[in-house]
Design an enzyme around this catalytic site. Sequence first.
Site, PDB file in Angstrom:
ATOM      1  N   GLU A  39     152.988  57.849  47.579  1.00 19.64           N
ATOM      2  CA  GLU A  39     153.931  56.959  48.240  1.00 19.64           C
ATOM      3  C   GLU A  39     155.136  57.772  48.681  1.00 19.64           C
ATOM      4  O   GLU A  39     155.558  58.706  47.988  1.00 19.64           O
ATOM      5  CB  GLU A  39     154.377  55.855  47.273  1.00 19.64           C
ATOM      6  CG  GLU A  39     155.460  54.937  47.818  1.00 19.64           C
ATOM      7  CD  GLU A  39     155.966  53.960  46.763  1.00 19.64           C
ATOM      8  OE1 GLU A  39     156.931  53.236  47.072  1.00 19.64           O
ATOM      9  OE2 GLU A  39     155.430  53.939  45.639  1.00 19.64           O
ATOM     10  N   GLU A  98     154.016  51.679  36.099  1.00 14.33           N
ATOM     11  CA  GLU A  98     153.828  52.807  37.007  1.00 14.33           C
ATOM     12  C   GLU A  98     154.272  54.086  36.308  1.00 14.33           C
ATOM     13  O   GLU A  98     155.274  54.086  35.592  1.00 14.33           O
ATOM     14  CB  GLU A  98     154.634  52.602  38.290  1.00 14.33           C
ATOM     15  CG  GLU A  98     154.319  51.282  38.984  1.00 14.33           C
ATOM     16  CD  GLU A  98     155.349  50.905  40.037  1.00 14.33           C
ATOM     17  OE1 GLU A  98     155.940  51.827  40.639  1.00 14.33           O
ATOM     18  OE2 GLU A  98     155.558  49.697  40.245  1.00 14.33           O
TER      19      GLU A  98
END
Length: 908
Positions: free
Chosen positions: A288, A197
């Site tokens: 997110e 990520e």
Amino acid sequence: MGTISILVMGMVGYTVALVVITVIASPCVYGKQLSDQQEIKSEDGDIIDCVPITKQPAFDHPLLKNHTIQMRPTFVPEGGSTFTKKEAKAITQVWHKNGVCPDNTVPIRRTKKEDILRAKSIESFGKKRHKSFGKGTHQSNPGEGHEYAIMNSRNGNYYGTKFVINMWRPEVEVPNEFSLAQTWLASGDGYDTNTIEAGLQVCPVLYGDNNLRLFVYWTSDYYQSTGCYNTGCSGFVQTSKVITPGGSFAQSSGNWWLMIGEEYVGYWPGNIFTSLGDRATTVQWGGEIVNQRTDGRHTNTDMGSGHFADEWYKKASYFRKLETVDGANTLREPQGLYPYASNGNCYNIKAGGTGSSYWGHHFFYGGPEKILKALPVETAFKFPSPLPTFTQGGRFANGTIDLGGHEVSQVPTFNKVWSTYEGGPNNLGVTFFEPSSVPTGFSILGYYAQPNNRQLFGWVLVAKDLSSNNTLKPPVDYTLVGNTESLMIKQDGPGYFWQPVAPDGYQAVGLIVTNSSQKPPLDKVRCVRSDLTEQCEADTSIWESNGVKVSTLRPTIRGTQATGVCVGTFTWQPQNTSPPSLSCLKNKKLDFSTMPNGSQTGVLSNTYSPLIYLHPDEEYLPSSVNWYFSNGALLYKRGEESNPNPIEPNGANLPQGGANDGSYWLDLPIDKKGKERVKKGDLQSTQAYLHIKPMLGATFTDIAIWVFYPFNGPARAKVKLITLPLWRIGEHIGDWEHVTLRISNFNGELWRVFLSQHSGGEWIDACDLEFQEGGGSNKPVAYASLHGHAMYPKPGLVLQGNDGVGIRNDTAKSKKVFDTGLGYEVIAAEYGGEGGGVVEPPWVNYFRKWGPKIDYSVEDDVKRIERFLFGALKRAFVNLVKKIPDEVYGEDGPTGPKLKGNWAGDEK
């Protein structure tokens, strides 16, 4: 705001992936090259250690003990979009201002004691506290407290991805929440899930601030024990001496690479993974946040820019130029993408499909436009400075008002009962409140409601019977007028709305709200004797959703002599049904003793008189009326046009009374030089002219503040991206504008301000006003539009039109500012006693035109403008011309203040 371009790529067998991030930002300005010094102190509080490349934390990983450092990826994917020079500009990190690291070292952000103390434990520092996104979580049970708006790839074989993301610094409400935008490359299932990520995040608990930072993360066991942020643990091998993680990513040659601009920052070696060693099976892009449900409600933390996907590229965050790397090491546009939002009420995502070469495959995402807290009283709106104190006189600001049988008081404190979090202004929902801290002996008449797009600000009246007059009685029952059980909205469980059933001869003046289906107690509220009530009507919309509308209530008949009193309550009306039968109060003791006297009016004016900012390009300034008369303004009489008369100071020779019959009008001086000079006005001489009047049954005082402009300038049109002068369209001589302060006679507090705008205007509640800079002042700020002088509460452009076509109203702050509290004159008062008795100047009772009526053809002006336009722009302008009101096509001087409808009535 800038953009970041990211590439992740690889080749089958020997290339895993490459992530390239190119930031559109200002060129990097590096500091001095360090030699002996091995640390850099950054102005944002970070300390950057220049660590020898072979001694970085990555090599503490047991699988990397004998690792050979790779400085560049072996392969770069072919095809796909290319970066422009603009997109490839160097990235500036804050620490660059104070130095760069020497060769053969890498910059690593030092972990300080306070960083670790913010974590729950040393073991948890730098690790995700909950399961983040990743393969397999998006359709079942995402990590606790985590919410997403992402674009997914179908399962397949992916050797990289490339995209462009725009950068914002999202607001994070509480320290243990975060907001990020990133890509996920994942493979494996269950606890064998591997992810890489990288992206941008605001994470106060990790970094101790709200700065936007580049981050990297990895895990090979679904966040159980492996992986961490940045270089907080072993795993990520850093190669750049320029960029430290807090940027963007890339991967190749058996290793997953992070690249920012043209700088290879580092890589994740392929052998630390169990299933990401050769390829990823899913790729995801998006946002997110963490929602900790502080105070039992949803967080206000932004995802992306904090705006919903529907607002598109000017406001919403986006990913564009989405591409993936296939097994032939070639960049291709992805197929079969599908969006997912875990909580679409707060954060959403909308695919934009395939666009131009600039956009490619793209999508927008974000939210939530701020959800209101469950407001305790201490979070209510407060004026910048304490309220004024008043000398005694009459019953103004005494706290209560006798309406002729019962006494009422304003209650501005509340306890929350129930909320919904969508619908209404800005789609943020509405909250309903029960009055609290009710004075002894007083009873509730109804509940209060307000939209969630602002601080708590408002009031309701409570009442007390005087001398056992039986003016108040409890209801005999309740009728359920509505509930939200069937409404598919985000809410605090169902809400129930009850109308008191009044005894014979009495009226209900407000509704009750509960969060259960059980009827409220009968002694919760009081109904009012019918002779002390008046008809009311819906006023401002508070909330609309699923065919239900909630509005404030006001007396139907309003004016200086009207007796209707606003209670501060609301009405609930489902679609295609009649509203509940509710009434307003009536002041049967309308003796105006509650109005301010002369000295009290002075205190109010000095406290709340607004500052009016003129546009910096404004050439048609206001002036005093006397300056206008003394500088050559002329009085014309029909039939004697060749012999106009100069006007005496204060308008002593102006005709008085009569009607606007066209017999008289005012005009500028005849000589050209004098005319142009007077047109420009004189800011130094400008006075504010105050009209004091009772409103809402003398429970409020309106101070209408009038400003005079000798000339109103020509309008300007906006046609998409083009601004066009409209020559004479919009011009007229003699322009009256006004601002009205509405002040409570209970306590002397400013409730709202009316801003005149052409033939209409708008009310702005005090909590939504801008106040004078510097604090300590309760003077609101208003902005006068360029040439038109319409009043607005905020600077910027207000367009009279739609779809980017219309008449411009431009406002801005400048040095041309007028304090209406300096040099004001009270010109009229609508009540007797000490507060009234004002001697009106003669010009107030001049009922004719303040400028000439000149009809002229604007066809030539329109055709002149059309010559500069083509195609769609020309058609848009022609349609605009058709919609301009007829009165704009000629110079028609307005009448004075006393002939306006709001002089004796309410504002529109």
